[in-house]
Write a protein that holds these residues in place. Structure first.
Motif, PDB file in Angstrom:
ATOM      1  N   TYR A   2     -15.446  29.288  46.726  1.00  0.00           N
ATOM      2  CA  TYR A   2     -16.717  28.909  47.373  1.00  0.00           C
ATOM      3  C   TYR A   2     -17.169  27.593  46.753  1.00  0.00           C
ATOM      4  N   GLY A   3     -17.650  26.679  47.574  1.00  0.00           N
ATOM      5  CA  GLY A   3     -18.134  25.406  47.050  1.00  0.00           C
ATOM      6  C   GLY A   3     -19.484  25.042  47.637  1.00  0.00           C
ATOM      7  N   MET A   4     -20.195  24.177  46.917  1.00  0.00           N
ATOM      8  CA  MET A   4     -21.493  23.721  47.414  1.00  0.00           C
ATOM      9  C   MET A   4     -21.723  22.286  46.956  1.00  0.00           C
ATOM     10  N   ILE A   5     -22.294  21.501  47.854  1.00  0.00           N
ATOM     11  CA  ILE A   5     -22.671  20.126  47.526  1.00  0.00           C
ATOM     12  C   ILE A   5     -24.168  20.031  47.763  1.00  0.00           C
ATOM     13  N   GLY A   6     -24.922  19.719  46.698  1.00  0.00           N
ATOM     14  CA  GLY A   6     -26.372  19.670  46.823  1.00  0.00           C
ATOM     15  C   GLY A   6     -26.923  18.315  46.406  1.00  0.00           C
ATOM     16  N   LYS A   7     -27.918  17.846  47.155  1.00  0.00           N
ATOM     17  CA  LYS A   7     -28.585  16.582  46.853  1.00  0.00           C
ATOM     18  C   LYS A   7     -29.986  16.897  46.367  1.00  0.00           C
ATOM     19  N   ILE A   8     -30.310  16.475  45.163  1.00  0.00           N
ATOM     20  CA  ILE A   8     -31.621  16.766  44.587  1.00  0.00           C
ATOM     21  C   ILE A   8     -32.369  15.444  44.361  1.00  0.00           C
ATOM     22  N   THR A   9     -33.606  15.390  44.831  1.00  0.00           N
ATOM     23  CA  THR A   9     -34.460  14.239  44.550  1.00  0.00           C
ATOM     24  C   THR A   9     -35.431  14.629  43.448  1.00  0.00           C
ATOM     25  N   ALA A  10     -35.344  13.901  42.337  1.00  0.00           N
ATOM     26  CA  ALA A  10     -36.218  14.200  41.193  1.00  0.00           C
ATOM     27  C   ALA A  10     -37.589  13.563  41.403  1.00  0.00           C
ATOM     28  N   ALA A  11     -38.575  14.136  40.727  1.00  0.00           N
ATOM     29  CA  ALA A  11     -39.879  13.473  40.665  1.00  0.00           C
ATOM     30  C   ALA A  11     -39.659  12.120  39.994  1.00  0.00           C
ATOM     31  N   PRO A  12     -40.467  11.107  40.340  1.00  0.00           N
ATOM     32  CA  PRO A  12     -40.234   9.772  39.792  1.00  0.00           C
ATOM     33  C   PRO A  12     -40.088   9.764  38.265  1.00  0.00           C
ATOM     34  N   GLY A  13     -39.009   9.135  37.787  1.00  0.00           N
ATOM     35  CA  GLY A  13     -38.810   9.000  36.342  1.00  0.00           C
ATOM     36  C   GLY A  13     -38.306  10.256  35.650  1.00  0.00           C
ATOM     37  N   GLN A  14     -38.046  11.335  36.426  1.00  0.00           N
ATOM     38  CA  GLN A  14     -37.672  12.618  35.799  1.00  0.00           C
ATOM     39  C   GLN A  14     -36.189  12.962  35.953  1.00  0.00           C
ATOM     40  N   ARG A  15     -35.393  12.045  36.474  1.00  0.00           N
ATOM     41  CA  ARG A  15     -33.997  12.412  36.754  1.00  0.00           C
ATOM     42  C   ARG A  15     -33.226  12.788  35.492  1.00  0.00           C
ATOM     43  N   ASP A  16     -33.372  12.013  34.431  1.00  0.00           N
ATOM     44  CA  ASP A  16     -32.623  12.311  33.201  1.00  0.00           C
ATOM     45  C   ASP A  16     -33.033  13.674  32.635  1.00  0.00           C
ATOM     46  N   ALA A  17     -34.338  13.938  32.643  1.00  0.00           N
ATOM     47  CA  ALA A  17     -34.803  15.237  32.122  1.00  0.00           C
ATOM     48  C   ALA A  17     -34.246  16.370  32.983  1.00  0.00           C
ATOM     49  N   LEU A  18     -34.202  16.136  34.280  1.00  0.00           N
ATOM     50  CA  LEU A  18     -33.697  17.161  35.201  1.00  0.00           C
ATOM     51  C   LEU A  18     -32.197  17.381  34.986  1.00  0.00           C
ATOM     52  N   ILE A  19     -31.461  16.301  34.790  1.00  0.00           N
ATOM     53  CA  ILE A  19     -30.023  16.422  34.543  1.00  0.00           C
ATOM     54  C   ILE A  19     -29.778  17.247  33.282  1.00  0.00           C
ATOM     55  N   ALA A  20     -30.548  16.957  32.230  1.00  0.00           N
ATOM     56  CA  ALA A  20     -30.376  17.702  30.972  1.00  0.00           C
ATOM     57  C   ALA A  20     -30.598  19.198  31.197  1.00  0.00           C
ATOM     58  N   ILE A  79     -38.510  18.632  40.430  1.00  0.00           N
ATOM     59  CA  ILE A  79     -37.745  18.461  41.665  1.00  0.00           C
ATOM     60  C   ILE A  79     -38.672  18.135  42.823  1.00  0.00           C
ATOM     61  N   ARG A  80     -38.444  17.015  43.516  1.00  0.00           N
ATOM     62  CA  ARG A  80     -39.270  16.626  44.657  1.00  0.00           C
ATOM     63  C   ARG A  80     -38.615  17.087  45.960  1.00  0.00           C
ATOM     64  N   GLY A  81     -37.279  17.200  45.933  1.00  0.00           N
ATOM     65  CA  GLY A  81     -36.607  17.648  47.161  1.00  0.00           C
ATOM     66  C   GLY A  81     -35.216  18.169  46.857  1.00  0.00           C
ATOM     67  N   PHE A  82     -34.793  19.133  47.678  1.00  0.00           N
ATOM     68  CA  PHE A  82     -33.436  19.662  47.531  1.00  0.00           C
ATOM     69  C   PHE A  82     -32.825  19.828  48.913  1.00  0.00           C
ATOM     70  N   GLU A  83     -31.605  19.307  49.073  1.00  0.00           N
ATOM     71  CA  GLU A  83     -30.922  19.425  50.362  1.00  0.00           C
ATOM     72  C   GLU A  83     -29.523  19.991  50.109  1.00  0.00           C
ATOM     73  N   LYS A  84     -29.222  21.119  50.761  1.00  0.00           N
ATOM     74  CA  LYS A  84     -27.853  21.658  50.628  1.00  0.00           C
ATOM     75  C   LYS A  84     -26.994  20.873  51.621  1.00  0.00           C
ATOM     76  N   THR A  85     -26.318  19.848  51.127  1.00  0.00           N
ATOM     77  CA  THR A  85     -25.538  18.961  51.997  1.00  0.00           C
ATOM     78  C   THR A  85     -24.418  19.705  52.683  1.00  0.00           C
ATOM     79  N   ALA A  86     -23.770  20.600  51.942  1.00  0.00           N
ATOM     80  CA  ALA A  86     -22.683  21.377  52.560  1.00  0.00           C
ATOM     81  C   ALA A  86     -22.363  22.603  51.717  1.00  0.00           C
ATOM     82  N   GLU A  87     -21.990  23.646  52.398  1.00  0.00           N
ATOM     83  CA  GLU A  87     -21.302  24.757  51.759  1.00  0.00           C
ATOM     84  C   GLU A  87     -19.842  24.610  52.165  1.00  0.00           C
ATOM     85  N   THR A  88     -18.958  24.838  51.236  1.00  0.00           N
ATOM     86  CA  THR A  88     -17.554  24.551  51.522  1.00  0.00           C
ATOM     87  C   THR A  88     -16.640  25.695  51.106  1.00  0.00           C
ATOM     88  N   VAL A  89     -15.392  25.562  51.580  1.00  0.00           N
ATOM     89  CA  VAL A  89     -14.326  26.448  51.143  1.00  0.00           C
ATOM     90  C   VAL A  89     -13.269  25.549  50.492  1.00  0.00           C
TER      91      VAL A  89
END
Lengths: 98, 98
Positions: A2-20, A79-89
């Protein structure tokens, strides 16, 4: 698999904290074959999560792991936005069992 | 590290043949840390390629490898569309060097 590709938009300036947060506690997730957290090269607020699991059930079960639940709870305000770009096999590739 | 997420639309009925080509000759690509070919779970003609390389240079160099060039040449007639969904800077995750 099972696979998933997700696109997450962080709150401004919060991407590094979110990645951690997203990388914390990801060791030892049963059935996880690949889990990559990556910055979008063009958009400073966007990051991508691409995952491969041995089954959809393993992926679902991971969401109940204490470390994952804690990380998700802490991550939500960043997190400001989350988009499930694809579910994959997943069919195969480098870094996956043959 | 360098990453790429690509969405490929196969010619009708050609996805499996295209996947086989894309997986052929992918062993031993210098600098390749992860290369996953996966079927879209919803669209029977779409597949996704998610890649992580130790550098953009390694990715570029791979396109000159004889096995990769041959696979691309054979794959072209089976491809109806290609979209580079994102170029990324992987931060880490399961299956990648710490």
């Amino acid at each position: 698999m099972y696979g998933m590709i997700g696109k997450i938009t962080a709150a401004p300036g919060q991407r590094d904290a979110l990645i951690a947060l997203l990388l914390r506690g990801t060791e030892g997730m049963p059935g996880c074959l690949s889990y990559v957290v990556a910055k979008d090269a063009a958009d400073a607020d966007v990051l991508w999560v691409t995952e491969v699991w041995d089954s959809a059930q393993s992926h679902q079960a991971s969401l109940q792991l204490p470390a994952v639940r804690a990380a998700i709870t802490e991550a939500r305000p960043l997190i400001r936005g989350f988009e499930k770009t694809a579910e994959t096999v997943p069919a195969g590739g480098v870094g996956l069992p043959a």
